[in-house]
Design an enzyme around this catalytic site. Structure first.
Site, short mmCIF file in Angstrom:
data_model
loop_
_atom_site.label_atom_id
_atom_site.label_comp_id
_atom_site.label_asym_id
_atom_site.label_seq_id
_atom_site.Cartn_x
_atom_site.Cartn_y
_atom_site.Cartn_z
N GLY A 1 -28.10 -12.10 -43.36
CA GLY A 1 -27.28 -13.26 -43.65
C GLY A 1 -27.80 -14.46 -42.89
O GLY A 1 -28.39 -14.31 -41.82
N GLN B 1 -27.34 -22.57 -38.98
CA GLN B 1 -28.43 -21.89 -38.28
C GLN B 1 -29.80 -22.50 -38.57
O GLN B 1 -30.76 -22.20 -37.88
CB GLN B 1 -28.45 -20.40 -38.64
CG GLN B 1 -27.25 -19.64 -38.11
CD GLN B 1 -27.35 -18.19 -38.45
OE1 GLN B 1 -26.98 -17.77 -39.54
NE2 GLN B 1 -27.87 -17.41 -37.52
N CYS C 1 -27.30 -11.55 -34.13
CA CYS C 1 -27.37 -12.84 -34.80
C CYS C 1 -28.76 -13.42 -34.63
O CYS C 1 -29.31 -13.37 -33.53
CB CYS C 1 -26.31 -13.76 -34.19
SG CYS C 1 -26.30 -15.42 -34.90
N LEU C 2 -29.31 -13.99 -35.70
CA LEU C 2 -30.65 -14.57 -35.64
C LEU C 2 -30.72 -15.74 -34.66
O LEU C 2 -31.78 -16.02 -34.10
CB LEU C 2 -31.11 -15.01 -37.03
CG LEU C 2 -31.28 -13.90 -38.07
CD1 LEU C 2 -31.65 -14.47 -39.43
CD2 LEU C 2 -32.31 -12.87 -37.62
N HIS D 1 -18.98 -12.73 -40.49
CA HIS D 1 -19.92 -13.20 -39.47
C HIS D 1 -20.52 -14.55 -39.90
O HIS D 1 -20.55 -15.50 -39.11
CB HIS D 1 -21.03 -12.16 -39.28
CG HIS D 1 -22.07 -12.57 -38.28
ND1 HIS D 1 -22.14 -12.04 -37.02
CD2 HIS D 1 -23.09 -13.47 -38.36
CE1 HIS D 1 -23.15 -12.60 -36.36
NE2 HIS D 1 -23.75 -13.46 -37.17
N GLU D 2 -20.96 -14.64 -41.16
CA GLU D 2 -21.56 -15.88 -41.65
C GLU D 2 -20.50 -16.98 -41.80
O GLU D 2 -20.76 -18.14 -41.53
CB GLU D 2 -22.29 -15.66 -42.98
CG GLU D 2 -23.46 -14.68 -42.91
CD GLU D 2 -24.46 -14.97 -41.80
OE1 GLU D 2 -24.70 -16.16 -41.48
OE2 GLU D 2 -25.01 -14.01 -41.23
N HIS E 1 -19.93 -18.85 -38.73
CA HIS E 1 -20.95 -19.88 -38.46
C HIS E 1 -20.55 -21.23 -39.04
O HIS E 1 -20.75 -22.26 -38.40
CB HIS E 1 -22.30 -19.48 -39.05
CG HIS E 1 -23.12 -18.63 -38.14
ND1 HIS E 1 -23.53 -19.04 -36.89
CD2 HIS E 1 -23.63 -17.38 -38.30
CE1 HIS E 1 -24.24 -18.08 -36.32
NE2 HIS E 1 -24.32 -17.06 -37.15
#
Length: 197
Positions: A45, A50, A105-106, A147-148, A151
């Site tokens: 995702g 991000q 997380c990226l 999660h996304e 963000h």
């Protein structure tokens, strides 16, 4: 085009995303770039903040989870080919008993922690063609979406940890924002020392 992923500590990760209009310039290119960036970083995702854009947009391709032997058969079936674009999403309802799952997380490389989330969500969103949907998602699909979604609300998974856990991770998080972390994808670090010329 592969874009740099913004690291922990960048103010854009704390901004609430703005709604996207139907005539958003080159939205299809942005979505394509987000998928490419996500795949390059081996993510499932990626949200617009991000990549430095405070917009209510995220992309998901959770199909790699479909091969996870530890997941239930139902979860694996749901995640097979689960590739979606979410524009201007709104969580309408979160239900069920919260359950823990190890998240990463990226934007926060090298940190993984158990996070508690509701197992079922009802979501209203638009796809890449601006078709409106209202759907219910369960299990791991719901979790990846939550999660996304966090963000685009300016929330990170580390915000959901206990005070003690946060204190233990403080140094690691500071190092991430300074770029003192090993990653094999392009990143932009907010507190990295600028080279003097």
């Amino acid at each position: 085009m592969i874009l740099p992923i913004v690291a922990y500590g960048d103010p854009v990760l704390r901004k609430k995303g703005e709604d996207i209009k139907k005539d958003h310039p080159e939205l299809d290119v942005l979505i394509e770039n987000m998928f490419e960036t996500m795949y390059h970083a081996y993510g499932v995702g990626l949200a617009a903040p991000q990549i430095g854009l405070p917009l209510r947009l995220f992309v998901i391709d959770a199909s790699p989870f479909a091969e996870d032997e530890d997941l239930s058969e139902t979860d694996r079936k749901t995640l097979e080919g689960f590739k979606k674009v979410f524009i201007n999403p709104q969580i309408l309802e979160e239900t069920g008993e919260e359950w823990a799952f190890n998240e990463g997380c990226l934007s926060i490389p090298d940190i993984r922690e158990d996070v508690y989330r509701n197992p079922v969500i009802r979501l209203e969103y638009y796809d890449e063609n601006f078709n409106r949907f209202e759907e219910t998602f369960e299990g791991l699909a719901a979790r990846v979406i939550q999660h996304e979604y966090d963000h685009i609300e300016g929330i990170l998974f580390t915000d959901k940890l206990s005070g003690l856990k946060k204190r233990l991770l403080k140094g690691k998080l500071a190092n991430i924002s300074k770029g003192k972390v090993k990653v094999d994808y392009k990143m932009k670090f907010p507190a990295a020392k600028k080279a003097r010329g």
